[in-house]
Design an enzyme around this catalytic site. Structure first.
Site, PDB file in Angstrom:
ATOM      1  N   TRP A 325       0.850  -1.199   0.000  1.00 37.13           N
ATOM      2  CA  TRP A 325       0.000   0.000   0.000  1.00 37.13           C
ATOM      3  C   TRP A 325       0.884   1.247   0.000  1.00 37.13           C
ATOM      4  CZ3 TRP A 325      -0.256   4.022   3.539  1.00 37.13           C
ATOM      5  CH2 TRP A 325      -1.325   4.911   3.378  1.00 37.13           C
ATOM      6  N   HIS A 326       2.014   1.167   0.714  1.00 38.41           N
ATOM      7  CA  HIS A 326       2.887   2.337   0.803  1.00 38.41           C
ATOM      8  C   HIS A 326       3.524   2.679  -0.535  1.00 38.41           C
ATOM      9  CE1 HIS A 326       2.516   1.834   5.150  1.00 38.41           C
ATOM     10  NE2 HIS A 326       2.902   3.095   5.232  1.00 38.41           N
ATOM     11  N   GLY A 327       3.809   1.697  -1.325  1.00 41.32           N
ATOM     12  CA  GLY A 327       4.429   2.026  -2.604  1.00 41.32           C
ATOM     13  C   GLY A 327       4.595   0.793  -3.463  1.00 41.32           C
TER      14      GLY A 327
END
Lengths: 472, 380
Positions: A325-327
């Site tokens: 989700w972060h990257g």
């Protein structure tokens, strides 16, 4: 538009705030929505249409879900919303990553790569997608009723203080406030909001950005190879402070702005670096993401109700996806998997050991584990992360050269981050932020004004420093 | 208590709106910033510029840059960083011991850190010699002035890490050696000021300036004019000095790099000695004034600021600043173009002055040597 930019601080915020306060309470949602759409349109002039269209689609899906009693049909509409939202997120955020990896695979097989035009990432999509899903799922679970008017749905999704980088406000946390927040229209609440906003702005400008400059230099691919080991450790610790003060600054500003508008957003941080375990860390770091993941992923996956091995799998899966989700990069996947691994180990045995060891051992140990994870998070590739670990553990000699300003704010960040450990882990900054006794309010008001002038002076001279979490 | 809270809230709101109100009032807050450059005009608003975010990025930068409260806020910021951390927000400026400010390139040059090498310098001086000989053949004199440098003058105040660094051969030293060997008329004002260092009545370099002090300027002017008289064999206008005044605050640009720090408190106390140069009125009509082209850096600029060329040189004399921009004595400036075509004009001058300081001598002489050499090479 960045909260710490001149345009926002000197123009947008005062104009918006005056307009908002001048609007009769019954119409303030309209002012808030107009301001929010203007805010988003400024930075994402094309993607605002994606935001509006997908929010209106969710408004429709949720209405259908709320009106139906047939569980199959309700699931059908829920599925449509999930497909739409995750589809958009997948396309905008992960398509490039997917194609890159497929092309690497094709190249190793000696095949022609896929032709692909890189997709631009709409700012804030990771955050508002989760809020949109929260809205539909909460309605599906009959936790909250569906909103009657599309403007309310748009306001919930697009409310500018938290639109770009959270806190991720679950629908059931704010549903009431979309229409009933007059109880918050009083001076104490506003002064607390003003104080919170200025604290956030100062954290961003004076701590995160100052430390960020040294971190930026240290993590350059050609610099990592020549970093001395002490320098590498200092830069890594500085990064730990930078990301904490940058992200929590944004949350502070969002919460503060929310209060100025009468909203009560959830807290996102609670001194994460005094955690005695990774489990505790995730109860203190990016709380709203942890809560979202728990409510809408971990529990639906079965949580801890399906046996030990399934619990470990669920935990690991949640953190793997949290990393992703972060990257869209393998380094984030590894970071998520790394945290998931420690959570599982803590359930197995490590948690008991850390508890028995006491805070003087468990806090430094946890901080060290978190630091090692931040290398994955900051390095732009797995290769760079590997080179950084080498710098950390190669015992390369040499000194360091940091400015006195760096050391001042580095020390200040360390004190703010760790001092609450001395007062007991139950220490909460909430009490400082929300205290409404008369002396506290006056002190906060006066303090905010001094801090604001200092922040103004920094905003007037500093260039563009986006928040780290903007790219997620 | 409610009244007090109300006061706090309205004060906070007023403060938040303060810069916007200043903007609407249209009057800048605080003294203008030194070195402030206006942004170029932004592109017209178009769908493409808007969709790509270019227009927004530029507008954001402009919003910061054109903020009327910016002078005060920037000075406040600089002052805090200067007072708390000794941080100087001016490019290349560093603070040495006893509050002496230096420009870093001067120190690096003095220490030999930008050394060009003897061979390269010898070649450049050889070209200068050709130019000098060609000019002389046409009756135009060339004078190479090695102007001073604060780093050479006071290395004892260098800040770390320069204070402990070993000094190596510098461009200035090698140029001086080769210029002397070549026979090109040379005036070494650097050595001249160093010779005066222990005996001068007043400071030759002040803490807050990279250039020589006003007091030193009178001394070098005197030396320069005598040298020119001697070279040209003609008398320049006679002059005398007005009474000397010693002040604790600088006039004009005498604390130039301190001013460039854009601090809130803009005066730096030091010893500033001033006097006027007064031309003898009896000699004014018909007195000889040489036609001069001066190719130089900001040290010649200090002579321009003090009105020296205006009083002693022909009114059509020019200052070719960094051999890039032409400054006339009546205050006009324009870019230097097609210098090769100006040979005839150059040969109409009585004197070509090359005026260069230690930090710039490595770049000697900003393309002039090659350009002038080509002129005479093609002529031959």
């Amino acid at each position: 538009m960045v909260f710490s930019s001149a345009l926002f601080v000197f123009y947008f915020l005062p104009v918006f705030l005056l307009a908002y306060l001048a609007t009769p309470p019954a119409y303030r949602n309209w002012t808030a929505l107009a301001g929010s759409l203007a805010f988003y349109t400024w930075g994402a002039p094309i993607f605002v249409f994606v935001l509006i269209a997908s929010s209106l689609a969710d408004y429709y899906f949720a209405r259908q879900i709320a009106q139906l009693y047939d569980s199959r049909q309700r699931r059908h509409w829920l599925g449509a919303s999930i497909v739409l939202n995750l589809g958009l997120l997948g396309y905008f955020k992960y398509a490039n990553f997917f194609v890159e990896n497929v092309n690497e695979l094709l190249a190793t097989l000696g095949l022609e790569p896929m032709k692909w035009m890189a997709v631009a990432l709409p700012v804030g999509i990771s955050f508002f997608t989760f809020q949109k899903l929260s809205y539909v799922v909460d309605v599906y679970q009959r936790r909250m009723p569906a909103l009657q008017h599309p403007v309310d749905v748009l306001l919930y999704i697009a409310l500018f203080p938290q639109l770009i980088a959270g806190p991720i406000v679950r629908y059931h946390e704010i549903a009431e406030q979309l229409h009933h927040r007059r109880q918050n229209y009083h001076l104490d609440y506003r002064i607390n909001g003003f104080f919170r906003f200025t604290i956030g702005l100062a954290k961003k400008l004076f701590i995160a950005d100052v430390l960020g400059e040294a971190v930026q230099n240290g993590f350059q691919p050609d610099a990592v190879g020549v970093l001395s080991t002490p320098e590498a450790w200092i830069i890594l610790i500085a990064y730990a402070f930078q990301i904490y003060f940058d992200f929590s600054a944004y949350s502070d500003m969002a919460i503060g702005l929310g209060k100025l508008m009468g909203f009560d957003f959830p807290e996102n941080f609670n001194f994460p670096y005094i955690s005695g375990s990774i489990t505790e860390f995730w109860r203190r770091w990016h709380l709203t993401l942890s809560n979202w993941m728990r409510d809408y992923l971990y529990i639906p996956l079965g949580g801890n109700r399906r046996g030990a091995s399934r619990t470990y799998f669920n935990l690991w899966m949640v953190f793997l996806l949290s990393g992703l989700w972060h990257g869209a990069a393998w380094s984030f996947v590894l970071w998520g998997a790394y945290h998931g691994l420690f959570l599982a180990l803590e359930r197995l045995f490590l948690g008991r050991w850390l508890e028995a060891a006491g805070k003087w051992i468990s806090i430094p140990f946890t901080f060290l584990v978190v630091l090692m994870g931040w290398v994955f998070f900051r390095a732009e590739s797995v290769e760079l992360a590997r080179a950084y670990y080498e710098a950390l553990f190669s015992w390369r000699g040499g000194g360091w050269s940091f400015s006195s300003q760096f050391w001042f704010f580095f020390s200040l960040a360390a004190v703010i981050s760790f001092a609450p450990a001395l007062g007991g882990a139950s220490y909460r900054l909430d009490s400082v932020y929300s205290s409404s006794t008369a002396p506290a309010i006056l002190a906060k008001g006066a303090g905010s004004m001094v801090i604001l002038v200092l922040c103004f002076s920094e905003v007037a001279v500093s260039g563009f420093h986006p928040f780290i979490y903007f790219r997620f | 208590m409610v009244f007090l809270k109300r006061m706090v809230w309205f004060s906070a709101l007023l403060l938040l709106c303060g810069p916007l109100l200043v903007q609407l009032a249209g009057h800048p807050l605080g003294k203008p910033l030194k070195g402030w450059q206006p942004l170029p005009e932004r592109d017209a608003l178009s769908w493409e510029n808007w969709a790509k975010g270019n227009w927004q990025s530029y507008t954001e930068e402009q919003a910061r840059h054109q903020l009327k409260a910016r002078p005060f806020l920037a000075r406040l910021n600089n002052q805090l960083k200067y007072s708390l951390f000794g941080q100087l927000n001016s490019r290349h400026v560093i603070q040495g011991k006893n509050g002496n400010l230096y420009e870093e390139p001067y120190i690096r040059s003095y220490l030999g850190m930008d050394y060009q090498g003897e061979k390269s310098i010898a070649e450049n001086v050889a070209m200068l010699k050709t130019i000098n000989d060609s000019l002389e053949a046409n009756g135009t004199h060339l004078l190479f002035v090695l102007s001073s440098g604060k780093a050479s003058f006071m290395p004892e105040h260098f800040p770390p890490p320069y204070d402990t660094m070993a000094k190596h051969t510098s461009n200035y030293e090698t140029y001086r050696k080769h210029l002397q060997q070549s026979g090109i008329p040379t005036l070494d004002l650097n050595q001249y000021l160093l010779d005066m260092k222990d005996t001068a009545s007043y400071k030759l370099y002040t803490k807050g300036n990279t250039h020589w002090s006003a007091y030193a300027l009178y001394a070098v002017t005197d030396t320069l004019l005598r040298k020119i008289e001697q070279m040209l064999g003609k008398d320049l206008p006679d002059y005398r000095y007005g009474p000397l005044v010693v002040e604790s605050q600088a006039r004009g640009l005498d604390d130039g790099i301190f001013q460039s720090l854009n601090l809130l408190w803009t005066t730096q106390k030091d010893e500033y000695a001033y006097r006027d140069i007064i031309l003898e009125p009896t000699q004014l009509p018909g007195v000889y004034r040489p036609r001069v082209w001066a190719i130089g850096d900001s040290f010649y600029g200090t002579l321009m600021d003090a009105g020296i060329p205006h009083r002693f040189f022909d009114p059509n004399s020019l200052f070719l600043y960094y051999f890039n921009e032409v400054q006339t004595l009546d205050g006009r400036t324009y870019p230097l173009k097609e210098v090769e075509k100006q040979r005839r004009e150059m040969e109409n001058q009585d004197l070509i002055l090359i005026f260069i300081t230690e930090a710039n001598i490595g770049d000697c002489c900003w393309g002039m040597t090659g350009a002038f050499h080509r002129m005479y090479h093609e002529k031959e």
